[in-house]
Design an enzyme around this catalytic site. Structure first.
Site, short mmCIF file in Angstrom:
data_model
loop_
_atom_site.label_atom_id
_atom_site.label_comp_id
_atom_site.label_asym_id
_atom_site.label_seq_id
_atom_site.Cartn_x
_atom_site.Cartn_y
_atom_site.Cartn_z
N ASP A 85 12.74 -1.56 -8.85
CA ASP A 85 13.77 -2.06 -9.77
C ASP A 85 13.59 -3.56 -10.00
OD1 ASP A 85 14.79 0.46 -9.94
OD2 ASP A 85 16.48 0.11 -8.58
N THR A 139 -3.33 -3.52 -4.77
CA THR A 139 -3.61 -4.75 -5.50
C THR A 139 -3.62 -5.95 -4.55
OG1 THR A 139 -2.66 -3.86 -7.52
CG2 THR A 139 -2.81 -6.26 -7.37
N ALA A 178 0.85 -1.20 0.00
CA ALA A 178 0.00 0.00 0.00
C ALA A 178 0.88 1.25 0.00
CB ALA A 178 -0.91 -0.01 1.23
N GLU A 183 2.62 0.50 -10.97
CA GLU A 183 4.07 0.35 -10.78
C GLU A 183 4.84 1.45 -11.50
OE1 GLU A 183 4.33 -2.33 -8.20
OE2 GLU A 183 6.01 -2.81 -9.48
N LEU A 187 -9.92 -6.62 -35.91
CA LEU A 187 -10.99 -7.60 -36.01
C LEU A 187 -12.36 -6.95 -36.20
CD1 LEU A 187 -9.83 -10.28 -33.41
CD2 LEU A 187 -9.38 -10.14 -35.86
#
Lengths: 405, 368
Positions: free
Chosen positions: A256, A165, A131, A382, A357
């Site tokens: 990283d 998440t 978090a 991220e 498509l």
């Protein structure tokens, strides 16, 4: 010696993961997209059992995962690509240490790592979450306002975190943990930000909302409130005596490691769309031909081969960043290059796939529109594309964050 | 096992060529472009680097070839960082020597390779590209017709480098085989053969490299002039080898442009601060850095496949397209970062933009 060949055992594992992606993820991908906020417990149990079996077969794997040098980020990138080829939303729900565990590994002492990561070896599925983001700060993660105040033998946390998440799975639905980034002293800026481990069931931590999202709907994105939430002193990751130690650097160290993996996630989704488009076109009498002069190539073919090589470029950048991490090299620049490129490329590839498509691409009968919605998150979480570009720019120019903001 | 580290000998070669490019090639680039000619002394210095003669010497000594397309790509990038036209001129004879070493018959190798060793080497070139909007290396229109004792070549080629002074030209053509099946062949043609006409080209870039349009009008080639004899050549592999070499050079051009723009943006002030401190400029530079690295990795990957014996036909086609576009984008951005100054011929970025655009057309201009 430059080499692009994966080791045979990695190829073998990738095949195994591909089978899982195809048989266990693709088959339920649409269901958990449509039925947001429901959880595929059968899938969780199966993945948990499989990971325990794998850990049993490779007793050193947990230790090796923790080690930087001799690490396995390239392999992880390959396997994550396979799983996200299956389904990116479901991939994010797979039980395990996740970003919370990554933070523990990056910032925790050996004793803390052992203690907090032990729960991920148990019988039941467990999740770890991280978090950082708050309603008032996202990319500017140095501006967090969630506070940590020392009271006797405890740290007391207060604040609101969002976009966490697997936050609900970690904080409520398993014996998990959430790594919360909070400031010891706002006047210290970045240096005051430290990571705290909050275990499931800690009084004062509550999941107040699970977001409704554009994509990756199988994955829960939680808002978590900390209200006088008390954790023991040794839940501060790292050395508690180093009050002025660079907490923000620890966040960055986590990134990283994880940015190449997020790039690999994106690549998996992009490959899903690309594979599908290519197979669909071939099945409908429009196979992609190579080796033709531009004058005889169809617009469709030109688009598809462009998608193909862009995806490959992103994958090579990703493998390089992961390889550097495994070798213990500083990969801050390369990780951001990979993340920025992969997020952008895959967003574009999946959007193109819908276009190529026609009305079929737009229909929820196929998964193509879902991949487009899923892919977009890789351009955001991220570190947004823009934040990663900023990092790349600073690194190549040799500028500090004060000089280039 | 995936690895991104150069082998020690590759790193030494890279550093040697980087220094040569910085000290000797780059300072000569602008004058050569303006004059449309390269100082012969500089070309000799380039020869002394041994990039062409070393594989020849290996063959002559009967040693197993240590040639690597990947090592060649590393070398080509560094030389082209100095200047594309000069780099191409220095490597031009490899357009014959490398296919000869790899795919020639023993008789062909014995007859020709010794000419490319020592202090007074012969010069060779190759004729691949044809002046058509829908040119494709897989569909050559220059024709080779079989006659009793050899072949007859007819057709027109362009972008043939360094013909003045070249003794031998490797000419690529489509030949009719049995049952009407077409194949592509390479023919070793003496430059002074009857029926060969030349005209110097004028192009947007590569001005320092003399390139020619060559017309072949009933040019007779002996049967022994077909490279590889009856076995002929692996043409798809040759295409991939050109592409790997050219892509590596494109990366060199793009990196040159990126570095120049980066340094300029750190120096140039506007509104009281270096322009590089503005995100609009900084993000362009970040993008350029990403594209240079992505292009290099793609070029290396094709070269790596070649070194493993693959033809890499599809991979090289996709790679070539990517790298050509990325190089154009990077060099264009470099001109843009310099603004009006980028448009002036005092700075090299306009030259790099002109050279970079050519990668959509170049094929068979180099080989690594």
């Amino acid at each position: 010696m430059i080499d692009f060949e994966l080791e045979p055992q990695v190829v073998k594992r990738a095949e195994l993961y591909h089978a899982v992606a195809l048989n266990m993820m693709r088959s339920i991908a649409r269901k958990y997209d449509e039925e947001e906020h429901t959880q595929p417990w059968d899938f969780f149990e199966a993945m948990w059992a499989a990971s325990r079996q794998e850990a049993g077969a490779q007793p050193d794997s947990a230790e090796r995962q923790g080690a930087r040098a001799g690490g396995r980020s390239v392999e992880t990138a390959v396997l994550v690509e396979e799983m996200c080829w299956g389904d990116a939303g479901l991939f994010l729900t797979i039980p395990g240490p996740g970003l919370g565990g990554a933070a523990v590994r990056a910032a925790g002492t050996p004793a803390q790592q052992e203690r907090f990561l032990a729960r991920f070896k148990g019988e039941r599925p467990v999740w770890g979450a991280m978090a950082i983001t708050e309603p008032g700060c996202g990319s500017d993660s140095a501006a967090v306002t969630t506070s940590a105040v020392r009271q006797g033998d405890y740290w007391v946390l207060n604040g609101t975190k969002i976009f966490c998440t697997a936050g609900q799975l970690a904080a409520e639905k398993s014996d998990g943990l959430v790594v919360v980034w909070a400031t010891l002293d706002r006047s210290l800026g970045r240096a005051g930000i430290r990571p705290f481990v909050v275990e499931r069931g800690t009084p004062g931590m509550s999941v107040v909302r699970v977001e409704n999202k554009l994509g990756i709907r199988a994955s829960d994105t939680a808002a978590i409130v900390f209200e006088d939430c008390r954790v023991p002193l040794d839940h501060l990751l790292g050395d508690p005596e180093l009050k002025r130690s660079a907490g923000f650097k620890e966040v960055m160290a986590t990134f990283d490691a994880t940015r190449p993996i997020v790039a690999a996630m994106a690549i998996g989704v992009g490959r899903a769309a690309l594979d599908f488009v290519r197979e669909f076109l071939a099945a409908h009498g429009a196979p992609i031909r190579y080796g033709l002069p531009a004058s005889r190539q169809t617009a469709l073919e030109a688009e598809v081969v462009e998608m193909e090589v862009q995806l490959k470029a992103a994958r090579l950048l990703t493998w390089r960043a992961a390889w550097m991490f495994d070798r213990g090299m500083r990969n801050n620049l390369e990780a951001s290059m990979a993340k920025a490129k992969a997020g952008r490329v895959v967003t574009r590839i999946t959007q193109k796939a819908v276009e190529l498509l026609g009305p079929l691409g737009y229909s929820r009968e196929l998964l193509v529109e879902k991949w487009m919605r899923d892919a977009k998150i890789n351009d955001i979480f991220e570190g947004t594309q823009q934040i990663n570009m900023l990092i790349v720019a600073r690194r190549v120019l040799g500028y500090s964050s004060a000089e280039l903001s | 096992m995936v690895d991104f580290q150069l082998a020690p000998e590759q790193e030494i070669l890279r550093q040697t060529l980087a220094e040569f490019a910085r000290e000797r090639v780059r300072p000569a680039a602008r004058a050569a472009d303006e004059a449309g000619a390269i100082d012969p002394q500089l070309v000799r210095e380039g020869w002394e680097l041994g990039l062409i003669s070393a594989p020849v010497a290996e063959w002559m000594a009967g040693e197993t070839s240590t040639r690597s397309a990947l090592t060649g790509a590393i070398a080509a990038e560094e030389l082209a960082w100095g200047d594309l036209a000069i780099a191409l001129r220095m490597l031009v004879s490899s357009l014959l020597t490398l296919p000869l070493i790899e795919m020639g018959t023993d008789a062909q190798r014995r007859a020709l390779l010794p000419r490319f060793a020592g202090q007074n080497p012969a010069l060779a070139s190759a004729a691949v590209v044809e002046a058509r909007f829908d040119y494709s290396p897989g569909e050559l229109q220059t024709r080779a017709r079989r006659i009793d004792d050899g072949f007859v070549l007819d057709g027109k080629k362009c972008l043939v480098p360094a013909v003045e002074g070249a003794e031998l030209i490797l000419v690529y053509a489509a030949s009719e085989e049995d049952a009407g099946r077409r194949r592509h062949d390479a023919f070793i043609v003496p430059a002074d053969s009857a029926g060969v006409a030349r005209r110097r080209e004028r192009n947007m870039g590569l001005k320092a490299l003399e390139t020619y349009e060559l017309t072949f009008d009933g040019v007779r080639v002996e049967a022994s002039g077909r490279l590889g004899g009856e076995r002929a050549v692996n043409y798809p592999r040759l295409i991939s080898q050109w592409r790997a070499g050219l892509a590596a050079m494109a990366v060199g051009v793009a990196r040159a442009a990126f570095e120049y723009a980066r340094d300029y943006a750190r120096e140039r002030k506007a509104f009281g601060a270096p322009i590089a401190t503005k995100q609009a400029v900084a993000f362009m530079l970040a993008d350029m850095a990403i594209e240079v690295d992505a292009s290099r990795l793609l070029a290396w990957e094709t070269a790596w496949r070649l070194d493993r014996g693959q033809d890499a036909a599809v991979e090289s086609e996709l790679m070539r397209r990517y790298v050509a576009n990325a190089t154009l984008q990077v060099t264009d951005s470099a001109v843009q970062v310099l603004g009006g100054h980028g448009y002036i011929r005092e700075h090299p970025v306009e030259l790099w933009l002109r050279n970079a655009r050519g990668f959509c057309a170049f094929e068979g201009l180099t080989m690594v």
